[in-house]
Motif scaffolding. Structure first.
Motif, short mmCIF file in Angstrom:
data_model
loop_
_atom_site.label_atom_id
_atom_site.label_comp_id
_atom_site.label_asym_id
_atom_site.label_seq_id
_atom_site.Cartn_x
_atom_site.Cartn_y
_atom_site.Cartn_z
N GLU A 109 0.87 -1.17 0.00
CA GLU A 109 0.00 0.00 0.00
C GLU A 109 0.91 1.23 0.00
OE1 GLU A 109 -3.51 1.69 2.98
OE2 GLU A 109 -2.69 -0.32 3.31
N LEU A 110 0.45 2.31 -0.57
CA LEU A 110 1.19 3.57 -0.55
C LEU A 110 0.56 4.50 0.48
CD1 LEU A 110 1.68 4.10 -4.39
CD2 LEU A 110 3.41 3.35 -2.73
N PRO A 111 1.37 5.06 1.40
CA PRO A 111 0.80 5.94 2.42
C PRO A 111 0.37 7.29 1.86
CG PRO A 111 3.18 5.75 2.70
CD PRO A 111 2.80 4.84 1.57
N GLN A 112 -0.63 7.85 2.48
CA GLN A 112 -1.15 9.16 2.10
C GLN A 112 -0.28 10.26 2.69
OE1 GLN A 112 -4.08 9.71 0.20
NE2 GLN A 112 -3.84 7.52 -0.17
N ALA A 113 -0.19 11.37 1.99
CA ALA A 113 0.47 12.56 2.55
C ALA A 113 -0.25 12.92 3.84
CB ALA A 113 0.41 13.71 1.56
N GLY A 114 0.51 13.36 4.82
CA GLY A 114 -0.04 13.71 6.13
C GLY A 114 0.04 12.57 7.12
N ILE A 117 4.89 7.36 8.84
CA ILE A 117 5.38 6.00 8.63
C ILE A 117 6.52 5.72 9.61
CG2 ILE A 117 4.68 5.80 6.22
CD1 ILE A 117 7.57 6.46 5.40
N SER A 118 6.64 4.46 9.96
CA SER A 118 7.73 3.98 10.80
C SER A 118 8.49 2.95 9.97
CB SER A 118 7.18 3.33 12.07
OG SER A 118 8.23 2.79 12.84
N THR A 119 9.80 3.14 9.85
CA THR A 119 10.62 2.26 9.03
C THR A 119 11.67 1.60 9.90
OG1 THR A 119 10.27 3.74 7.17
CG2 THR A 119 12.07 2.15 6.97
N LYS A 120 11.69 0.27 9.86
CA LYS A 120 12.63 -0.52 10.65
C LYS A 120 13.57 -1.25 9.71
CE LYS A 120 12.79 -4.39 13.87
NZ LYS A 120 11.98 -5.45 14.48
N VAL A 121 14.86 -1.17 10.02
CA VAL A 121 15.86 -1.94 9.27
C VAL A 121 16.57 -2.88 10.23
CG1 VAL A 121 16.20 -0.28 7.41
CG2 VAL A 121 17.62 -0.14 9.44
N ASP A 122 16.69 -4.11 9.82
CA ASP A 122 17.45 -5.12 10.57
C ASP A 122 18.66 -5.48 9.73
OD1 ASP A 122 15.78 -5.62 12.90
OD2 ASP A 122 14.32 -6.44 11.50
N ILE A 123 19.84 -5.33 10.31
CA ILE A 123 21.08 -5.60 9.60
C ILE A 123 21.34 -7.10 9.64
CG2 ILE A 123 23.55 -5.10 9.48
CD1 ILE A 123 21.51 -2.67 9.04
N LEU A 124 21.51 -7.68 8.46
CA LEU A 124 21.81 -9.10 8.38
C LEU A 124 23.31 -9.35 8.37
CD1 LEU A 124 19.21 -10.13 5.66
CD2 LEU A 124 18.98 -10.27 8.15
N GLU A 125 24.03 -8.43 7.69
CA GLU A 125 25.47 -8.61 7.55
C GLU A 125 26.13 -7.29 7.22
OE1 GLU A 125 28.22 -11.73 5.04
OE2 GLU A 125 26.06 -11.96 5.04
N GLU A 140 0.11 3.25 10.43
CA GLU A 140 -1.15 2.96 11.13
C GLU A 140 -1.35 1.46 11.34
OE1 GLU A 140 -4.19 5.02 8.94
OE2 GLU A 140 -3.27 6.98 9.35
N GLY A 141 -0.25 0.76 11.70
CA GLY A 141 -0.33 -0.66 11.99
C GLY A 141 -0.34 -1.57 10.77
N ARG A 142 -0.31 -0.98 9.57
CA ARG A 142 -0.33 -1.79 8.34
C ARG A 142 1.04 -1.75 7.68
NH1 ARG A 142 -4.48 1.71 7.70
NH2 ARG A 142 -3.64 2.54 5.76
N VAL A 143 1.50 -2.90 7.22
CA VAL A 143 2.78 -2.98 6.52
C VAL A 143 2.59 -2.42 5.12
CG1 VAL A 143 4.60 -4.49 5.65
CG2 VAL A 143 3.55 -4.96 7.88
N MET A 144 3.25 -1.31 4.85
CA MET A 144 3.18 -0.67 3.54
C MET A 144 4.13 -1.32 2.54
SD MET A 144 1.14 2.11 3.76
CE MET A 144 -0.03 1.33 4.84
#
Length: 157
Positions: A109-114, A117-125, A140-144
């Motif tokens: 899904e693409l988030p709306q302006a306004g 978003i929360s972005t999490k990165v997990d480093i593998l290597e 809003e609790g949905r994986v974009m």
């Protein structure tokens, strides 16, 4: 603000402290190309940013944050992690990085302006200046979106 943080102290970093850091000080990008708002979590192998999507964002089209914008947000979340580590722990300059590869980039899904978003990165290597990570963008609790990303960081001479 304390600038001297040891690697061992990173386990005690609070979200409040991380939010107090101007993200511009840990990123090589500058406006209008900054796609993260705040670093909200930092560990050696996991970091999270939070970003409110402004209507004026260069990646917003017809009120929607684009897939390219989300990919840049993922890359800059990785950059914020590396920049924070370099600046506040190693006491080095912020380094410029480059996207080396993107795999399995899935947009749900693409988030709306306004929206935020929360972005999490997990480093593998991490090896020889290359970082391999998996990322997840949530709104809003949905994986974009999710992705695997490989980044190269240019050495500072």
């Amino acid at each position: 603000m304390t600038f001297g943080i040891s690697v061992m102290d990173t386990i005690n970093l609070t979200e409040e402290y991380l939010r107090s850091i101007d993200v511009h000080t840990v990123l090589p990008q500058q406006e209008p190309f900054v796609m993260v708002g705040n670093l909200t979590h930092f560990e050696m192998t996991t970091s999270t940013t939070e970003t409110k999507i402004a209507d004026s964002n260069i990646f917003v089209d017809n009120g929607v944050f684009s897939a390219a914008g989300m990919m840049e947000n993922i890359a800059q979340t990785c950059a914020a992690r590396i920049g924070f580590y370099n600046k506040y722990i190693l006491k080095k300059e912020v380094q410029v990085g480059f996207i080396g590869a993107v795999r399995n980039y899935v947009i749900n899904e693409l988030p709306q302006a306004g929206s935020t978003i929360s972005t999490k990165v997990d480093i593998l290597e991490e090896v020889f200046g290359m970082t391999l990570a998996v990322a997840e963008v949530v709104c809003e609790g949905r994986v974009m979106a999710t992705a695997e990303i490989k980044l190269a960081v240019r050495s500072v001479e």
